[in-house]
Design a protein around this motif. Structure first.
Motif, PDB file in Angstrom:
ATOM      1  N   UNK A   1      27.998  31.320  74.015  1.00  0.00           N
ATOM      2  CA  UNK A   1      27.257  32.835  72.933  1.00  0.00           C
ATOM      3  C   UNK A   1      27.153  32.200  71.576  1.00  0.00           C
ATOM      4  N   UNK A   2      26.301  33.548  71.437  1.00  0.00           N
ATOM      5  CA  UNK A   2      25.521  33.743  69.398  1.00  0.00           C
ATOM      6  C   UNK A   2      26.189  34.729  68.893  1.00  0.00           C
ATOM      7  N   UNK A   3      27.082  34.448  67.376  1.00  0.00           N
ATOM      8  CA  UNK A   3      27.566  34.854  67.472  1.00  0.00           C
ATOM      9  C   UNK A   3      26.487  35.626  65.912  1.00  0.00           C
ATOM     10  N   UNK A   4      26.776  37.004  65.909  1.00  0.00           N
ATOM     11  CA  UNK A   4      26.356  37.937  64.411  1.00  0.00           C
ATOM     12  C   UNK A   4      27.396  38.481  63.604  1.00  0.00           C
ATOM     13  N   UNK A   5      27.133  38.001  62.122  1.00  0.00           N
ATOM     14  CA  UNK A   5      27.871  38.849  61.214  1.00  0.00           C
ATOM     15  C   UNK A   5      27.205  40.313  60.756  1.00  0.00           C
ATOM     16  N   UNK A   6      29.018  40.903  61.891  1.00  0.00           N
ATOM     17  CA  UNK A   6      28.207  42.833  61.339  1.00  0.00           C
ATOM     18  C   UNK A   6      27.983  42.886  59.632  1.00  0.00           C
ATOM     19  N   UNK A   7      27.201  43.110  58.715  1.00  0.00           N
ATOM     20  CA  UNK A   7      27.194  43.480  57.705  1.00  0.00           C
ATOM     21  C   UNK A   7      26.781  45.235  57.233  1.00  0.00           C
ATOM     22  N   UNK A   8      27.640  45.488  56.602  1.00  0.00           N
ATOM     23  CA  UNK A   8      27.250  46.913  56.439  1.00  0.00           C
ATOM     24  C   UNK A   8      26.557  46.729  55.500  1.00  0.00           C
ATOM     25  N   UNK A   9      24.920  47.619  55.484  1.00  0.00           N
ATOM     26  CA  UNK A   9      24.462  47.894  54.103  1.00  0.00           C
ATOM     27  C   UNK A   9      24.731  48.026  52.999  1.00  0.00           C
ATOM     28  N   UNK A  10      24.405  47.844  51.994  1.00  0.00           N
ATOM     29  CA  UNK A  10      24.017  48.368  50.454  1.00  0.00           C
ATOM     30  C   UNK A  10      23.289  49.170  50.607  1.00  0.00           C
ATOM     31  N   UNK A  11      23.376  50.240  50.078  1.00  0.00           N
ATOM     32  CA  UNK A  11      22.748  51.376  48.953  1.00  0.00           C
ATOM     33  C   UNK A  11      22.465  51.210  48.454  1.00  0.00           C
ATOM     34  N   UNK A  12      21.837  51.144  47.296  1.00  0.00           N
ATOM     35  CA  UNK A  12      20.763  50.691  46.197  1.00  0.00           C
ATOM     36  C   UNK A  12      20.019  52.151  45.587  1.00  0.00           C
ATOM     37  N   UNK A  13      20.622  51.860  44.489  1.00  0.00           N
ATOM     38  CA  UNK A  13      19.654  53.261  43.709  1.00  0.00           C
ATOM     39  C   UNK A  13      18.419  53.125  42.800  1.00  0.00           C
TER      40      UNK A  13
END
Length: 185
Positions: free
Chosen positions: A173-185
């Motif tokens: 199995x290949x697992x990928x970490x779910x990363x919440x996107x960061x919003x930059x101004x």
């Protein structure tokens, strides 16, 4: 001289001699291999009960314990060369399609690749191996190791914050970490 004699105290009836018991007094069991009665509530190891548990019959010499017949072994004598239990018989090695479980000296059917023998409620079965990198279908994931924190836990469960591609019988199995996107101004 044909004279009547008293039977041994544990015998209810005897023949030939005072200690050659044909039946026993209450609280005693008849041992068929010696025709003697002994005060016992149950047959000791190496014997099995017959005649409504009034008589004890000797198990085969390879059997440490047996039930229902002298050949129906449930435990083999570990000091014998026939010390492995297979289908209620004591043998010296497991047949081809079987493997030895050393903890209880019993033969169990070999499991296919990706599986191992597992005992649950006294029954042997094949269970998928966790951590071998082969996904056989019964585990949520298997990434080829037993580390936590990499997406697939040491129990082969998908970890929170990860998504796992299941894998196949040939690949992990290949697992990928779910990363919440960061919003930059």
């Amino acid at each position: 001289s044909n004279q009547c004699q008293l039977c041994d105290a544990n015998c209810a009836t005897c023949s030939g001699s005072a200690v050659h018991c044909d039946s026993c007094s209450p609280g005693s069991l008849l041992f068929s291999d010696t025709n003697r009665c002994e005060i016992n509530s149950e047959c000791p190891q190496g014997y099995f009960p017959i005649n409504n548990a009034q008589e004890c019959k000797l198990c085969n010499s390879e059997c440490l314990a047996c039930e229902s017949s002298s050949n129906h072994c449930i435990i083999c004598d570990l000091t014998s060369t026939l010390n492995i239990l297979h289908e209620n018989t004591c043998i010296s090695s497991c047949p081809d399609a079987y493997e030895l479980v050393a903890e209880n000296m019993r033969c169990v059917e070999k499991c296919p690749t990706g599986y191992t023998n597992s005992e649950q409620s006294g029954e042997q079965s094949c269970a998928e191996i966790c951590g071998d990198g082969l996904h056989m279908g019964s585990l949520p994931c298997d990434d080829g190791n037993l580390r936590n924190g990499d997406g697939c836990s040491s129990d082969c469960e998908e970890e929170e914050g990860f998504t796992c591609e299941i894998g196949t019988v040939e690949s992990p199995s290949i697992c990928i970490e779910l990363v919440k996107p960061t919003i930059t101004k």
